[in-house]
Design a protein around this motif. Structure first.
Motif, short mmCIF file in Angstrom:
data_model
loop_
_atom_site.label_atom_id
_atom_site.label_comp_id
_atom_site.label_asym_id
_atom_site.label_seq_id
_atom_site.Cartn_x
_atom_site.Cartn_y
_atom_site.Cartn_z
N LYS A 30 0.83 -1.20 0.00
CA LYS A 30 0.00 0.00 0.00
C LYS A 30 0.87 1.25 0.00
N ARG A 31 1.97 1.21 0.76
CA ARG A 31 2.82 2.39 0.85
C ARG A 31 3.53 2.67 -0.46
N ARG A 32 3.94 1.59 -1.19
CA ARG A 32 4.61 1.80 -2.47
C ARG A 32 3.69 2.50 -3.46
N LYS A 33 2.40 2.17 -3.41
CA LYS A 33 1.44 2.79 -4.33
C LYS A 33 1.19 4.24 -3.97
N ARG A 34 1.50 4.61 -2.73
CA ARG A 34 1.23 5.97 -2.29
C ARG A 34 2.49 6.57 -1.69
N ASP A 35 3.60 6.46 -2.48
CA ASP A 35 4.89 6.87 -1.96
C ASP A 35 5.09 8.37 -1.94
N ASN A 36 4.11 9.12 -2.39
CA ASN A 36 4.25 10.56 -2.41
C ASN A 36 3.19 11.24 -1.57
N ILE A 37 2.74 10.56 -0.54
CA ILE A 37 1.70 11.13 0.28
C ILE A 37 2.27 11.70 1.54
N ILE A 38 1.62 12.69 2.05
CA ILE A 38 2.09 13.34 3.25
C ILE A 38 1.84 12.47 4.47
N ALA A 39 2.58 12.72 5.53
CA ALA A 39 2.44 11.93 6.75
C ALA A 39 1.17 12.32 7.47
N GLY A 40 0.40 11.32 7.94
CA GLY A 40 -0.81 11.60 8.70
C GLY A 40 -0.50 11.88 10.15
N ALA A 41 -1.40 12.56 10.82
CA ALA A 41 -1.23 12.82 12.24
C ALA A 41 -1.58 11.56 13.01
N ALA A 42 -0.64 11.00 13.73
CA ALA A 42 -0.86 9.74 14.43
C ALA A 42 -0.97 9.98 15.92
N GLY A 43 -1.93 9.33 16.56
CA GLY A 43 -2.10 9.49 17.99
C GLY A 43 -1.67 8.25 18.74
N GLY A 44 -0.94 8.48 19.85
CA GLY A 44 -0.53 7.37 20.69
C GLY A 44 0.86 6.87 20.37
N ALA A 45 1.65 6.59 21.43
CA ALA A 45 3.03 6.17 21.23
C ALA A 45 3.14 4.84 20.51
N ALA A 46 2.21 3.92 20.78
CA ALA A 46 2.28 2.61 20.14
C ALA A 46 2.10 2.72 18.64
N LEU A 47 1.15 3.56 18.21
CA LEU A 47 0.92 3.72 16.78
C LEU A 47 2.11 4.39 16.11
N VAL A 48 2.69 5.39 16.78
CA VAL A 48 3.86 6.06 16.22
C VAL A 48 5.00 5.07 16.04
N ARG A 145 -6.77 11.45 -2.53
CA ARG A 145 -6.69 11.20 -1.09
C ARG A 145 -7.43 12.28 -0.29
N LEU A 146 -8.18 11.82 0.68
CA LEU A 146 -8.90 12.70 1.59
C LEU A 146 -8.66 12.23 3.02
N THR A 147 -8.39 13.17 3.92
CA THR A 147 -8.28 12.83 5.34
C THR A 147 -9.33 13.61 6.12
N THR A 148 -9.88 12.98 7.14
CA THR A 148 -10.98 13.59 7.88
C THR A 148 -10.79 13.49 9.40
N ALA A 149 -9.56 13.28 9.86
CA ALA A 149 -9.31 13.22 11.30
C ALA A 149 -9.54 14.60 11.92
N ASP A 150 -9.69 14.65 13.23
CA ASP A 150 -10.02 15.90 13.92
C ASP A 150 -9.02 17.01 13.61
N SER A 151 -7.74 16.69 13.60
CA SER A 151 -6.73 17.73 13.38
C SER A 151 -5.91 17.47 12.12
N PHE A 152 -6.51 16.75 11.17
CA PHE A 152 -5.79 16.43 9.93
C PHE A 152 -6.79 16.35 8.79
#
Length: 266
Positions: A30-48, A145-152
């Motif tokens: 999935k990442r190779r197909k979207r190698d030019n996308i911006i980083a999403g805002a990730a919450g939580g140390a485990a996810l990071v 691509r569309l993002t709909t997170a609270d702060s992203f």
């Protein structure tokens, strides 16, 4: 009995490892197909941590040692290619936009946005997008691509293939006018790029439709090239319609197909 039990446990452990590897490979595809996308805002140390491992340790299919290191919560630095120190001949010179302001329309199949590009704060980026617009590059290109997170909240456009892949023959830098606080206000137009590469900009850009925080990576932030001057509600409406089922709940393709009819600047 004890030896048999140990063998069973060992076999079970190996099955778990193989399943985990397969899952990692799916993420890589999935990442190779979207190698030019911006980083999403990730919450939580485990996810990071998981994202860091996915994008560094597991940049390719993991070895057994790499997999064990990841399980133990360790990270193995991956080799990072040295980015080009200058742009190719096919990239317009920043002097063509320096000190200028370009205004125009970004016409989507869902509505029209008035836009303004700042050649004073981001001359290289403004020169690139003015050149691409003049060549009618964006006609028919999708906003994939569309993002709909609270702060992203962003709508990303400009991938010629329509899946977020970049054009390796059209990359440029450096970064310009990047926010020092990682905050991108609603209405911002910024340049998407490959991760950790100041010369990984290309033809893609993203429109911020609500105040957004995007953490910088090792290369820095994302070049702010301009702003939306009218019609931002068009993007908000696209976001309100949501994301296609089967992808992330807050990050994926818009449920309503979005394409660029034209992009004009003067």
């Amino acid at each position: 009995m004890a030896a048999s039990s140990r063998s069973a446990r060992e076999a079970k452990r190996r099955v778990h490892q193989m399943e985990a590897k397969r899952e990692l490979r799916r993420h890589q595809d999935k990442r190779r197909k979207r190698d030019n996308i911006i980083a999403g805002a990730a919450g939580g140390a485990a996810l990071v941590l998981a994202l860091v491992l996915q994008m560094t340790v597991f940049a390719s299919n993991p070895t057994e040692d790499e997999f064990k290191a990841a399980e133990a919560g360790l990270s193995t630095p991956s080799a990072t290619p040295t980015p080009a120190a200058s742009n190719g001949e096919n990239i317009p010179k920043p002097e063509t936009a320096a000190g200028k302001t370009f205004t125009g329309d970004l016409k989507l199949n869902r509505g029209t946005l008035g836009v303004e590009l700042d050649g004073t704060k981001a001359p290289q980026a403004a020169a690139v997008f003015k050149s691409l617009a003049d060549q009618n590059f964006y006609a028919g290109v999708s906003c994939h691509r569309l993002t709909t997170a609270d702060s992203f909240g962003v709508l990303q456009c400009g991938s010629k293939t329509g899946d977020g892949a970049s054009d390796p023959a059209y990359t440029w830098g450096p970064l310009e006018n990047t926010p020092t606080d990682n905050k991108y206000p609603a209405g911002t137009i910024a340049v998407a790029r490959t991760g950790n590469n100041a010369y990984g900009n290309g033809t893609q850009f993203f429109i911020v439709y609500k105040d957004t925080v995007i953490p910088a990576d090792s290369a820095g932030g994302y070049t702010v090239v301009g702003k939306v001057t009218s019609g931002l509600d068009v993007v908000s409406g696209i976001a309100a319609a949501g994301i296609k089922p089967g992808t992330s709940a807050t990050d994926g393709a818009p449920v309503e197909s979005v394409t660029i009819d034209s992009f004009s600047l003067k």
